[in-house]
Design an enzyme around this catalytic site. Structure first.
Site, PDB file in Angstrom:
ATOM      1  N   CYS B  86       0.832  -1.199   0.000  1.00 31.27           N
ATOM      2  CA  CYS B  86       0.000   0.000   0.000  1.00 31.27           C
ATOM      3  C   CYS B  86       0.875   1.261   0.000  1.00 31.27           C
ATOM      4  O   CYS B  86       1.504   1.561  -1.004  1.00 31.27           O
ATOM      5  CB  CYS B  86      -0.968  -0.050   1.178  1.00 31.27           C
ATOM      6  SG  CYS B  86      -2.309   1.149   1.068  1.00 31.27           S
ATOM      7  N   HIS B 195      -3.471  -5.741   1.275  1.00 35.11           N
ATOM      8  CA  HIS B 195      -2.727  -5.916   2.528  1.00 35.11           C
ATOM      9  C   HIS B 195      -2.631  -7.381   2.954  1.00 35.11           C
ATOM     10  O   HIS B 195      -3.448  -7.834   3.776  1.00 35.11           O
ATOM     11  CB  HIS B 195      -3.414  -5.117   3.639  1.00 35.11           C
ATOM     12  CG  HIS B 195      -3.216  -3.646   3.517  1.00 35.11           C
ATOM     13  ND1 HIS B 195      -2.266  -2.964   4.245  1.00 35.11           N
ATOM     14  CD2 HIS B 195      -3.840  -2.723   2.745  1.00 35.11           C
ATOM     15  CE1 HIS B 195      -2.317  -1.670   3.936  1.00 35.11           C
ATOM     16  NE2 HIS B 195      -3.265  -1.501   3.027  1.00 35.11           N
ATOM     17  N   GLU B 197      -0.701  -8.634   5.044  1.00 37.60           N
ATOM     18  CA  GLU B 197      -0.394  -8.752   6.484  1.00 37.60           C
ATOM     19  C   GLU B 197      -1.650  -8.770   7.343  1.00 37.60           C
ATOM     20  O   GLU B 197      -1.573  -9.076   8.536  1.00 37.60           O
ATOM     21  CB  GLU B 197       0.554  -7.616   6.910  1.00 37.60           C
ATOM     22  CG  GLU B 197      -0.103  -6.276   7.191  1.00 37.60           C
ATOM     23  CD  GLU B 197      -0.428  -5.463   5.936  1.00 37.60           C
ATOM     24  OE1 GLU B 197      -0.532  -6.062   4.849  1.00 37.60           O
ATOM     25  OE2 GLU B 197      -0.617  -4.233   6.062  1.00 37.60           O
TER      26      GLU B 197
END
Lengths: 87, 232
Positions: B86, B195, B197
């Site tokens: 991002c 994302h 994560e």
């Protein structure tokens, strides 16, 4: 102190959603006759010395390396501001 | 143990989640600070999501000039695996480690959704643990995630297999060719807007047909880096 003005615009071929939103607001205000709006940036660089060709050339380099990302934006103008801006 | 650095910039938001993802992937997360000129000998680096410097000037532009980025650029050129998520992806394009740029979403709104992606290339340091063509779901949240590049660059990225992730179902932000993530020529540097994560631990990921919030598709982005470090 003299001022160099740098103007940066999103590349013409890219959508400018910010400009589109402003155009929408204009038409809601009842303001007709503005077919399109594009939003860019204006930087005012206060320079220590005189605005000569060397200073403008340095400002152009700054504009193209930091102030604008030439992948998505164009530097449309680098010029000395009129005296009232510099005051 | 493999050590993966996660750089914190002023305005980073997802550095904590990135360190957690690194730990769950089986590596040791190492906190790195933007103002240092030291990568502390890590084996890989993650540039996390967030709004570094309040997105002033352009997203990622000022962070790309922070002291530690000089070290990241030099290490990336030597082959160190570097992932930008991002805002980190935006930094990598601003630092010219990846081609193209990210612009405001075409619909003008911030988007936040669980996003289906196709893994288009497994030949990178951050995607080698996936199957070619595999479909995965990870969260996506951005306001300026529209990937753009000139036609020659896009053609080159496609021709060289450097589109790593592509959006499925919808183009959530107006990206060219629905590109969600790209790699550099060598494949050690990858940037993506979604994302991974946030999809690494059951109970905290996207919903799956099996169970609420059980999606962990993002974890293999990080295990990929471990594999590439061990293979190096």
């Amino acid at each position: 102190m003299p001022v160099i003005v740098v103007e940066v615009m999103p590349k013409a071929e890219l959508l400018d959603p910010q400009g589109k939103a402003v155009a929408g607001a204009l038409s809601r205000l009842g303001r007709q006759g503005y077919g399109d709006v594009r939003v860019g940036k204006r930087f005012e660089l206060h320079v220590d010395g005189p605005v000569d060709e060397a200073a403008l050339s340095d400002a152009r380099e700054v504009a193209e390396t930091l102030l604008a990302n030439l992948v998505i934006e164009d530097v449309v103008s680098v010029h000395e501001a009129p005296a009232e801006v510099s005051a | 143990m493999t050590r993966v650095g996660v750089i914190t910039f002023p305005g980073s938001l997802d550095d904590g989640d990135a360190r957690r993802a690194v730990r769950l992937a089986g590596a040791e997360p190492v906190r790195l600070w933007h103002g240092e000129h030291d990568l502390h000998g890590v084996d890989a680096v993650v540039l996390p999501g967030g709004f570094s410097y309040g997105d002033y000037l352009r997203c990622g532009a000022i962070a790309a000039l922070s002291p530690i980025m000089a070290e990241v650029v030099a290490a990336a050129e030597r082959g160190l695996p570097v992932l930008g998520i991002c805002n980190g992806f935006q930094m990598l394009t601003e630092a010219r480690l990846l081609p193209g740029g990210l612009v405001r979403n075409d619909h003008g709104a911030f988007v936040c959704r669980d996003q289906r992606l196709r893994v288009e290339s497994t030949a990178t340091a951050w995607s080698n643990a996936f199957e070619q063509g595999e479909e995965i779901v990870v969260p996506l949240k951005n306001g300026e995630g529209g990937y753009v590049a000139d036609p020659q660059t896009l053609e080159r990225l496609e021709g060289e297999g450097r589109v790593v992730f592509r959006y499925l179902d919808v183009d959530p932000n107006g990206s060219s060719a629905r590109i969600a993530g790209v790699a550099n020529e060598r494949g050690n540097v990858v940037g993506l807007m979604p994302h991974p994560e946030h999809a690494v631990e059951p109970g905290f990921g996207p919903d799956t047909p099996g169970a609420m919030r059980s999606g962990v598709d993002g974890l293999r982005v990080f295990t990929s880096a471990l594999r590439s470090v061990l293979a190096a």
